[in-house]
Structures are given as C-alpha cells and as structure tokens.
Design a protein around this motif. Structure first.
Motif, PDB file in Angstrom:
ATOM      1  N   ASP A 146       0.836  -1.205   0.000  1.00 21.61           N
ATOM      2  CA  ASP A 146       0.000   0.000   0.000  1.00 21.61           C
ATOM      3  C   ASP A 146       0.867   1.251   0.000  1.00 21.61           C
ATOM      4  N   CYS A 149       3.897   1.443  -1.234  1.00 23.90           N
ATOM      5  CA  CYS A 149       4.493   1.538  -2.566  1.00 23.90           C
ATOM      6  C   CYS A 149       3.532   2.187  -3.556  1.00 23.90           C
ATOM      7  N   GLU A 150       2.262   1.844  -3.456  1.00 22.63           N
ATOM      8  CA  GLU A 150       1.284   2.407  -4.373  1.00 22.63           C
ATOM      9  C   GLU A 150       1.077   3.895  -4.113  1.00 22.63           C
ATOM     10  N   ALA A 158       3.894   5.616  -5.698  1.00 24.37           N
ATOM     11  CA  ALA A 158       3.729   5.653  -7.150  1.00 24.37           C
ATOM     12  C   ALA A 158       2.937   6.885  -7.587  1.00 24.37           C
ATOM     13  N   ASP A 193      -1.423   3.752 -13.811  1.00 29.00           N
ATOM     14  CA  ASP A 193      -2.197   2.977 -12.848  1.00 29.00           C
ATOM     15  C   ASP A 193      -1.306   1.862 -12.307  1.00 29.00           C
ATOM     16  N   THR A 236       0.040  -0.851  -9.513  1.00 30.48           N
ATOM     17  CA  THR A 236      -0.328  -1.660  -8.354  1.00 30.48           C
ATOM     18  C   THR A 236       0.618  -2.830  -8.220  1.00 30.48           C
ATOM     19  N   LYS A 262      -0.425  -5.014  -5.478  1.00 36.43           N
ATOM     20  CA  LYS A 262      -1.275  -5.896  -4.686  1.00 36.43           C
ATOM     21  C   LYS A 262      -1.806  -7.073  -5.503  1.00 36.43           C
TER      22      LYS A 262
END
Length: 443
Positions: free
Chosen positions: A331, A333-334, A337, A346, A348, A350
C-alpha cells in the motif's frame, strides 16, 4: 547500525572515540600523543589519495588529475567527439572504452555496431583500450584490469566504484572526462570523509547486496554521506571476501556519496595476484589516530536478508518485515507511485499477492553488483536440483566478465543453473537500465 551524531576518531583502526569537548584529553590519555583534529583528518586513507592526486597545492580547493578513465558505449561517442572538437590529439592517460550498454539496440539497423566501430577506431587513433561487446561490463573490466592501490579513476557511469580494491573512483558526466582528456582538472572542494566501521561477520544467507541495502536505507534520506567519501575500516573488513566487498562497494553510489575507499589486506592482495597484477596491490590503512566527519558503525552479524521496494533502493525492508507486513508495505508503494509517476500510470503491486505471498514474474542476476563469481556460485548452489518451471517466471544470469563466465563453466555452476531452466547470457548491463529482459506489461 549506529550513525554517530558528531565526528569521530579511530584509534589504531579498532577503537572509535566520538568527538566531544574533552576529546583531546581523552585521546592524549589513550595514545600518549597530543593530536589535533586537523592533523588527525589527514590520517584517513581518502586524504592521502586525494593529496597525491591534487595539483592545486591547496587541500581545501582540489584540482584532481586522474590516473585512468573509463566509459561505455552510451557515453564515449559524445565524450570523444567533444574532446576532438576541442583539440584532442591523443589520450593523455589510459582510457578504456567498453561496449556493455548497447543502448541503441532497439533502433535497428547498424547504429549500435557503428558506435562500437567508432570506439575501436578512436582507441587505435588516440591510444585507448577497446573492450568488445559481451566481454565485460564496464566496472568488472576496471576491477580486473585497471584498479590499483592508491589510484584514482574517473568514469562516465554513476557506479564507478573500485574502493574495495584500494582505488578511489568517481562517476561523473561526460564533460568531466572531456576535461581530463584535454589535460584539465577535476575541481572540487575537499570532501568530508565518513568512516564505515565494520565488525563481526555476516550470517549464512546474507550477501553483499543485503549489507549494501541496509546501509543505503540508513543514510539516504538523511543525507548522512551526501557528497562525502565513505571509508570502510574496522576488523570486520577482513571477514569479507574480495567479491563480497566489491558487491557492497559498487552500491555506495545509491547512498549519494562522492566516492569510496576501503582498507586493504591479503584478500585484496590475492585478488590482484589472481588477475596477474600483483604489483598493483598496495596495503592501505588509516593512521594511528584518524578523524572522520561522521561514523557509521555496523555489526555485520546483525544484517538480515533485505529487499528494496519501488521507487528507490533506499526503500528497504528485511525479507521478514516484508512477509509480516506485506499488504501495508505494498500500500505504501502504491502511494509512492502516485508521487513518482504523477498519477499518470495505474500502478499496483497488490495484484501480485498469491496466497498471502508476493509473486514475481522475473528474476535477474546481473551487472556490476550482482554478476560476480561468488554471487552466481551461491545462486547455483541454492537452485541445484530445482526447476524454475515453464510458467511466467524467467531467470536470466549475466556473468560480469568473460573470465568469470569461464570459471563458472569450469566449476559446473553454469550447467547447474541451466539445468534449472535459467538462461546464462554474456556480460551486458542492459537489465539494469531497461535495455534487456524488459518485463511484460504489468509484470
């Protein structure tokens, strides 16, 4: 790992005394000498090497002349053309041109090979050394053929680091190499020197990249070593093989330091002998009382296997931490980003979680940090008798030089790796910057 708030003195290479108001009296009691901070600062390995290469006569304002230069095929064309336009008649110092990046390979046609032929023609005309494609990555060639105790090397690649071999090396942009080719100097203020005091030895399963990532994670954000020289000292150095030291050293670039240097010993002496250059070894140690502008104290036995997550090598966790807090870390890391990619992609990770574990589609063992002999031997031992399977996962292995490749063939490591389904390739820096083994969309 401990980062000292103040400067520190190193006594006889084994005892740290942090700088304080009464430190001069403490040092006098321990050493029987009255040593000033200014005198002790001249007793670092780094100071001695910089002094030998400084042409200004003023150690506060350095004008450095390097012993050797090195470039690869992303950079040497522009460097040599600029130097030619500025009056170059011959290379004034040994200049090595390696062909290990091949950045134009996606363009098609002959452009990439034309670059190589340009490098070859320049080496013949101006007195340089040409390294053909697939023979060696730039930094491994430099380790095997260029480095020497007490020398300085300038390279047009950020990871120009040969400190473990007793060579202070720096990576710079092309214009600085052009200046050296035109007999001008590298002009900087005297950098600070940060001691990296190693003690103990790594536990089984911890490799050089783990130690490097632990250091990067501790010093990047706070700028502890920014634009300074990292000097590796302490008894723990001798508990590391030459390959292990090299693997740590080359990744000091990610800390934002200017350069690196290590104390040397019989392990490094043997390295030079193995490569047919025993005369290039020089024993390097700090003086009896050496002052450092900061000190990082590391018990190697406390380092655990590490992983760096996007989007920088300083975003580090132990593997245990990652497995214990996987979704929280992904989470984070996102969220990073959204900043790094400005919300345009976009992104992800996960979707890579399967049965509570992080799944990857690609493995690469490569480059100036990972393509060393011991690193690949370790991988072959770990994987022996296993199979990577015929699914999405692929594994590519790039030995960093032909001599390393030859030894891996002789000892059977290449056969062991190939039996798992891994592909063993020639020396190439491509995977490090996206010119080779580019992953599939969303992989």
């Amino acid at each position: 790992m401990k980062l000292y708030e103040n400067g520190a003195y190193l006594l006889n290479g084994t005892q740290i005394v942090e700088d304080a108001a009464d430190v001069r009296q403490i040092l006098a009691a321990k050493t029987g000498k009255d040593v000033t901070k200014e005198e002790a600062a001249k007793n670092t390995i780094a100071y001695g090497i910089l002094e030998e290469h400084n042409t200004s006569g003023n150690m506060e304002k350095l004008k450095i002349k390097f012993d050797k230069l090195t470039s690869h095929d992303i950079t040497f064309v522009g460097i040599i053309q600029t130097a030619r336009a500025s009056g170059l008649e011959k290379f004034p110092v040994p200049y090595v041109l390696t062909n290990c990046h091949n950045s134009l390979c996606a363009v098609g046609g002959t452009i990439n090979e034309d670059d190589h032929m340009f490098g070859l023609s320049c080496a013949k005309k101006y007195g340089g050394v040409y390294v053909p494609p697939h023979q060696a990555v730039i930094h491994q060639f430099a380790r095997e053929m260029l480095a020497g105790g007490g020398r300085m090397i300038l390279g047009s690649d950020s990871h120009t680091r040969y400190g473990a071999l007793g060579t202070m090396a720096m990576g710079e942009g092309g214009p600085e190499l052009v200046k050296q080719l035109l007999n001008q100097t590298y002009d900087i203020n005297m950098p600070g020197v940060i001691g990296v005091y190693l003690k103990g030895k790594p536990i089984i399963g911890v490799g050089p990249q783990d130690v490097a990532l632990a250091i990067i994670g501790a010093v990047f954000d706070n700028g502890y070593v920014k634009n300074k020289v990292m000097e590796f000292v302490g008894p723990g150095v001798s508990n590391l093989s030459a390959d292990f030291r090299i693997g740590v050293d080359v990744m000091t670039t990610e800390t934002t330091c200017l350069s690196s240097i290590w104390r040397t010993d019989n392990e490094i002496k043997d390295f030079y002998a193995i490569h047919g250059r025993p005369e290039d070894y020089k024993e390097l140690n700090p003086g009896d009382v050496a002052y450092y502008d900061g000190m990082i104290e590391i018990d190697l036995g406390e380092i655990r296997p590490m992983i760096a997550m996007p989007f920088h090598p300083s975003n580090t966790y132990t593997i245990d931490e990652l497995n214990a807090n996987l979704m929280d870390i992904l989470d984070d890391c996102e969220k990073r980003a959204l900043v790094s990619l400005d919300g345009q992609v976009d992104f992800t990770l996960k979707d890579k979680v399967r049965n509570g574990r992080l799944y990857v589609e690609q493995g690469i063992i490569a480059g100036c940090a990972g393509g060393g002999f011991e690193n690949i031997c370790d991988a072959a031992d770990i994987l022996k008798g296993a199979s990577i399977g015929p699914d999405e996962f692929t594994l590519s292995v790039y030995p960093a030089s032909t001599p390393i490749y030859m030894e891996l063939v002789k000892n059977g490591a290449v056969a062991s790796l190939m039996a798992t389904g891994a592909i063993v390739k020639t020396a190439f820096c491509g995977p490090c910057f996206g010119a080779g083994d580019t992953p599939a969309n969303n992989a």
